[in-house]
Scaffold this active site. Structure first.
Site, PDB file in Angstrom:
ATOM      1  N   LYS A 105       0.847  -1.201   0.000  1.00 41.20           N
ATOM      2  CA  LYS A 105       0.000   0.000   0.000  1.00 41.20           C
ATOM      3  C   LYS A 105       0.880   1.247   0.000  1.00 41.20           C
ATOM      4  CE  LYS A 105      -4.024  -1.863   2.393  1.00 41.20           C
ATOM      5  NZ  LYS A 105      -4.831  -1.652   3.578  1.00 41.20           N
TER       6      LYS A 105
ATOM      7  N   HIS B 222       1.956   6.757   3.270  1.00 40.79           N
ATOM      8  CA  HIS B 222       1.395   8.111   3.252  1.00 40.79           C
ATOM      9  C   HIS B 222       2.050   9.021   4.290  1.00 40.79           C
ATOM     10  CE1 HIS B 222      -0.900   6.822   6.716  1.00 40.79           C
ATOM     11  NE2 HIS B 222      -1.451   5.841   6.009  1.00 40.79           N
TER      12      HIS B 222
ATOM     13  N   HIS C 168       2.472   7.829   7.762  1.00 37.50           N
ATOM     14  CA  HIS C 168       3.584   6.918   8.053  1.00 37.50           C
ATOM     15  C   HIS C 168       4.887   7.696   8.220  1.00 37.50           C
ATOM     16  CE1 HIS C 168       0.882   3.831   5.993  1.00 37.50           C
ATOM     17  NE2 HIS C 168       0.998   3.418   7.236  1.00 37.50           N
TER      18      HIS C 168
HETATM   19  N1  ARG Z   1      -0.084  -0.492   9.706  1.00 40.19           N
HETATM   20  C1  ARG Z   1      -0.969   0.382  10.380  1.00 40.19           C
HETATM   21  C2  ARG Z   1      -1.458   1.490   9.443  1.00 40.19           C
HETATM   22  O1  ARG Z   1      -0.802   1.778   8.466  1.00 40.19           O
HETATM   23  C3  ARG Z   1      -0.359   1.052  11.584  1.00 40.19           C
HETATM   24  C4  ARG Z   1       0.038   0.104  12.684  1.00 40.19           C
HETATM   25  C5  ARG Z   1       0.071   0.773  14.007  1.00 40.19           C
HETATM   26  N2  ARG Z   1       0.464  -0.082  15.070  1.00 40.19           N
HETATM   27  C6  ARG Z   1      -0.324  -0.990  15.655  1.00 40.19           C
HETATM   28  N3  ARG Z   1       0.219  -1.732  16.596  1.00 40.19           N
HETATM   29  N4  ARG Z   1      -1.577  -1.098  15.378  1.00 40.19           N
HETATM   30  O2  ARG Z   1      -2.479   2.082   9.696  1.00 40.19           O
END
Ligand code: ARG
Length: 579
Positions: free
Chosen positions: A139, A142, A145
């Site tokens: 993905k 963004h 991130h």
């Molecule tokens: N991968 C997730 C996203 O892009 C964020 C993860 C955040 N950390 C977690 N332990 N949920 O939205």
């Protein structure tokens, strides 16, 4: 050092108020510096003394202030004590101020400056697990991130600086139905060759394509479901394709993180916890916490009165687990493996409720350490675009920052003497990104603005780097003049005193940042330091001054330079030496 004076004043107060030094330290703070205006060095807040019960909270606060001020006697260190509005001002001996502040730089302890302050005595040390960045495979990477990456890195750096054992973790979005789609779609739209050439780009393309296809093609959806089922059942062909996607992605990201000066100790991910997530469901069930909803999903009732007015879904009706279920499993696993004392998650604020529910469920499962888990939320970034359009990959942002910075630098004449202008442009560009992001409260949204963040004059990362480079060049030009001993009584001009007073605040600023995990305190401290240094460059020439004056000034500049560099490094910025 700040602590020398703070202790000294606290001891004086302690004798007068019959209190321990420790109890008085929180009420004392180094006074903020205002340009061209003489200020006291420390302030004592009477209301803090009243709140902590050291002074009676009844009665007129102003009378109390004046009374206490007259009872405190000045001495050779604390030369002046006066009452203000609800505060008592302390002024310390100016020569001693210069001597004590600049002393640590004499013994090569530049990077320790401010760190053995008594303010940090009551901070909890131990192991801190910081989870940040956490992008999703295939993905878009963004702006959220990017924010998570730099904010998490700052928090990890800060905790480490203050003596914690820090574990830096990246929790990849490497599981879920999207891998069914990706796996199924790859046989149709993917190419191993393109995957090797430009992995992130290619995975993203396939992902976009297969999603489009699945919108109208039932067979594609079925194939995706089937691929994900194969993954869940650990069928080797599906798993090895998935593994390839994951490894390639991690490799790519590691390159880009390196450009940012960021590393992770652990690349974890949702996939690691799929089996444990089923185990979590069983635990919830055996504790009577799992309810079945009308739709047939498994839910946990989080409403205070138990009326199902607030629920959290942990199991789909087809028996598969969700993002939150994997997060519950992941938290328990991390605690078992790493015995952390605290854990910090960094994501945008839209996930605040997710983490709130996560911590609630962990507590309900009897994990009292969930109280030491924290979510650090941040706001949205609007309009992060590059010249070629919307940002899909982190690398594009870094490339654009470097290109724009290189262009700006090519307008200036010093650039031509640089060995590696690209590298400098990269570091300065990244520093601009970071400062733009860290200047305000993390929760605020902001508008991404290349031109503003790259200005050399405003309160930008470029200004921090420029100031650092200029100090380095001053030091280079005067190599050999600097002496071990310097005469602190030659640093009595207001411009010098302001810098010294400002340095007094450094430990407080770090302390504040450690309390609320907001980088803005440190950023604004450093920007202010740079403005003070700019005045000093104008008003305190080194060249042409008598040798002893030049030596004292160089010491001041080199001390300020060290603190600037230390602070920048905590923010995640690599200071440049030439610009
Ligand atoms: N991968 C997730 C996203 O892009 C964020 C993860 C955040 N950390 C977690 N332990 N949920 O939205």
């Amino acid at each position: 050092m700040a602590c020398f004076f703070r202790r000294r004043i606290a001891a004086k107060l302690g004798r007068t108020l019959q209190q321990s030094e420790e109890a008085l330290i929180p009420a004392l703070s180094a006074a903020p510096v205002f340009k061209k205006q003489q200020t006291a060095d420390f302030k004592l807040s009477l209301s803090t003394l009243r709140v902590s019960g050291i002074l009676p909270s009844s009665g007129d606060i102003q009378l109390q202030t004046e009374d206490l001020a007259t009872r405190l006697k000045q001495d050779s260190v604390v030369e002046d004590i006066s009452a203000g509005r609800g505060v008592i001002n302390f002024r310390v001996n100016r020569t001693l101020l210069a001597q004590k502040i600049l002393e640590p730089f004499e013994n090569g302890e530049d990077d320790k400056f401010g760190l053995n302050s008594e303010l940090f005595n009551n901070l909890k040390r131990g192991t801190t697990l910081v989870e940040y960045s956490s992008p999703n495979i295939a993905k878009k990477f963004h702006a959220g991130h990017l924010r998570s990456t730099i904010i998490g890195n700052f928090i990890a750096n800060l905790k480490q600086t203050l003596g914690n054992n820090v574990i830096r973790m990246n929790y990849l979005g490497d599981w879920g139905m999207q891998f069914g789609l990706l796996g199924a779609g790859f046989s149709q739209f993917g190419s191993q060759e393109k995957l090797k050439q430009n992995p992130l780009q290619h995975l993203f393309e396939v992902y976009v394509q297969v999603n489009k296809e699945a919108e109208h093609n039932e067979n594609m959806r079925l194939a995706a479901r089937d691929f994900f089922r194969q993954l869940e059942q650990h069928e080797s062909q599906a798993v090895s394709l998935w593994q390839q996607f994951r490894e390639i992605t991690v490799d790519e990201y590691q390159h880009v993180y390196k450009r940012l000066g960021i590393h992770f100790d652990i690349y974890s991910g949702e996939s690691f916890h799929q089996d444990q997530a089923q185990e979590v469901v069983h635990q919830l069930q055996s504790r009577g916490l799992l309810k079945t909803s009308e739709k047939g999903t498994g839910v946990v009732d989080l409403s205070p009165t138990g009326d199902m007015s607030s629920i959290c879904t942990v199991l789909r009706s087809d028996g598969t687990t969700l993002y939150i279920t994997r997060d519950i499993a992941a938290a328990i696993d991390r605690r078992e493996k790493h015995r952390f004392d605290e854990m910090i998650y960094v994501t945008d604020k839209s996930q605040a409720n997710h983490f709130h529910q996560l911590f609630q469920i962990l507590l309900a499962l009897g994990h009292s350490w969930a109280d030491r888990c924290q979510h650090v939320p941040f706001g949205l970034v609007q309009g992060m675009k590059t010249r070629s359009g919307e940002v899909v990959f982190l690398e594009d942002v870094l490339d654009e920052a470097r290109a724009r910075m290189l262009h700006n630098m090519s307008q200036s004449k010093t650039t031509k003497e640089m060995d590696n202008p690209e590298d400098t442009a990269e570091k300065v560009g990244i520093s601009a990104l970071i400062v733009q992001d860290f200047k305000g409260p993390l929760q605020s949204d902001y508008k991404f603005d290349w031109d503003r963040m790259l200005q050399a004059q405003g309160d930008t990362g470029v200004f921090l780097q420029y100031t650092h480079a200029r100090l380095c060049s001053l030091m280079r030009r005067n190599e050999g003049i600097e002496a071990v001993a310097f005469n602190p009584s030659l640093l009595l001009e207001q411009t010098s005193v302001s810098i010294l007073q400002h340095l007094l605040r450094y430990d407080e600023v770090l302390y504040q940042s450690a309390q609320d995990l907001q980088p803005k305190h440190l950023v604004n401290f450093l920007l202010k330091l740079c403005h003070l240094i700019a005045s000093a460059h104008r008003e305190l020439p080194v060249r042409g001054s008598p040798q002893d004056v030049a030596q004292a000034r160089l010491r001041l500049f080199s001390g300020a330079c060290s603190v600037l560099a230390n602070g920048m490094r905590i923010l995640g910025i690599t200071p440049v030496h030439k610009m």
